[in-house]
Design an enzyme around this catalytic site. Structure first.
Site, PDB file in Angstrom:
ATOM      1  N   GLY A   1      -5.027  -4.821  -2.061  1.00 14.80           N
ATOM      2  CA  GLY A   1      -5.507  -4.576  -3.398  1.00 14.80           C
ATOM      3  C   GLY A   1      -5.159  -3.145  -3.909  1.00 14.80           C
ATOM      4  O   GLY A   1      -4.672  -2.945  -5.120  1.00 14.80           O
ATOM      5  N   CYS A   2      -5.071  -2.170  -2.952  1.00 15.67           N
ATOM      6  CA  CYS A   2      -4.630  -0.935  -3.258  1.00 15.67           C
ATOM      7  C   CYS A   2      -3.093  -0.781  -3.536  1.00 15.67           C
ATOM      8  O   CYS A   2      -2.799  -0.004  -4.618  1.00 15.67           O
ATOM      9  CB  CYS A   2      -4.928  -0.014  -2.166  1.00 15.67           C
ATOM     10  SG  CYS A   2      -6.852   0.150  -1.667  1.00 15.67           S
ATOM     11  N   THR A   3      -2.428  -1.809  -2.812  1.00 18.07           N
ATOM     12  CA  THR A   3      -0.787  -1.589  -2.930  1.00 18.07           C
ATOM     13  C   THR A   3      -0.701  -2.330  -4.548  1.00 18.07           C
ATOM     14  O   THR A   3       0.044  -1.784  -5.300  1.00 18.07           O
ATOM     15  CB  THR A   3      -0.287  -2.488  -2.108  1.00 18.07           C
ATOM     16  OG1 THR A   3      -0.435  -1.722  -0.897  1.00 18.07           O
ATOM     17  CG2 THR A   3       1.289  -2.755  -2.384  1.00 18.07           C
TER      18      THR A   3
ATOM     19  N   GLY B   1      -1.576   0.171  -7.319  1.00 15.74           N
ATOM     20  CA  GLY B   1      -0.859   1.307  -7.273  1.00 15.74           C
ATOM     21  C   GLY B   1       0.495   0.782  -8.037  1.00 15.74           C
ATOM     22  O   GLY B   1       1.267   1.584  -8.867  1.00 15.74           O
TER      23      GLY B   1
END
Length: 157
Positions: A44-46, A49
């Site tokens: 999710g963070c990738t 970003g």
């Protein structure tokens, strides 16, 4: 004391990638997006970003700087930034000072266990250092577009 909408954000100085120290006072005159995320190199963070990366030119055109913030260290951030070709800096908040200021540490549950983690959240600060918009409990799909639209509208105001 935590931040509040339409109030000035207290100045802060934090370590970021590329050997930078980010100070809110030194960013006056530009809008700032701080997006808080739980952990480098997780799915999710990738994806989040990458969304900010892909819209970077549009944020620049709206006089808006983007910074990702998590509790990971600089070395982890540098690897994540390089691997994903992020054109913006990532802020290391190991001591959680920024997380506390923006009140993003929340009780979470994973596989039945409770722990304190970063609640995916984004904040838009105007060119005078005033918090103008916040998104808490963010779901990644469509989020970057919503932040960009708000940044563009604020830049025209």
């Amino acid at each position: 004391m935590a931040v509040a909408l339409d109030q000035p954000v207290a100045d802060f100085q934090v370590q970021a990638t590329s050997g930078q120290t980010v100070s809110l006072a030194e960013l006056k005159g530009q809008q700032v997006v701080l997006y808080f995320y739980p952990k480098d190199s997780t799915p999710g963070c990738t994806t989040e970003g990458q969304g900010f990366r892909d819209q970077h030119a549009a944020f620049q055109a709206a006089n808006t700087l983007v910074f990702g913030v998590s509790r990971d260290g600089i070395k982890s951030h540098e690897n994540f930034k390089a691997k994903q070709a992020f054109p913006f800096e990532l802020i290391s908040d190991k001591d959680e000072a920024l997380c506390q200021l923006f009140d993003v540490i929340k009780l979470k549950k994973l596989y039945g266990k409770e722990y304190l983690g970063v609640d995916r959240s984004t904040f838009l600060i105007d060119r005078d250092g005033v918090l103008r918009q916040e998104w808490r409990g963010v779901k990644v799909p469509g989020h970057v577009d919503a932040v960009l639209a708000a940044a563009q509208a604020l830049n025209k105001a």
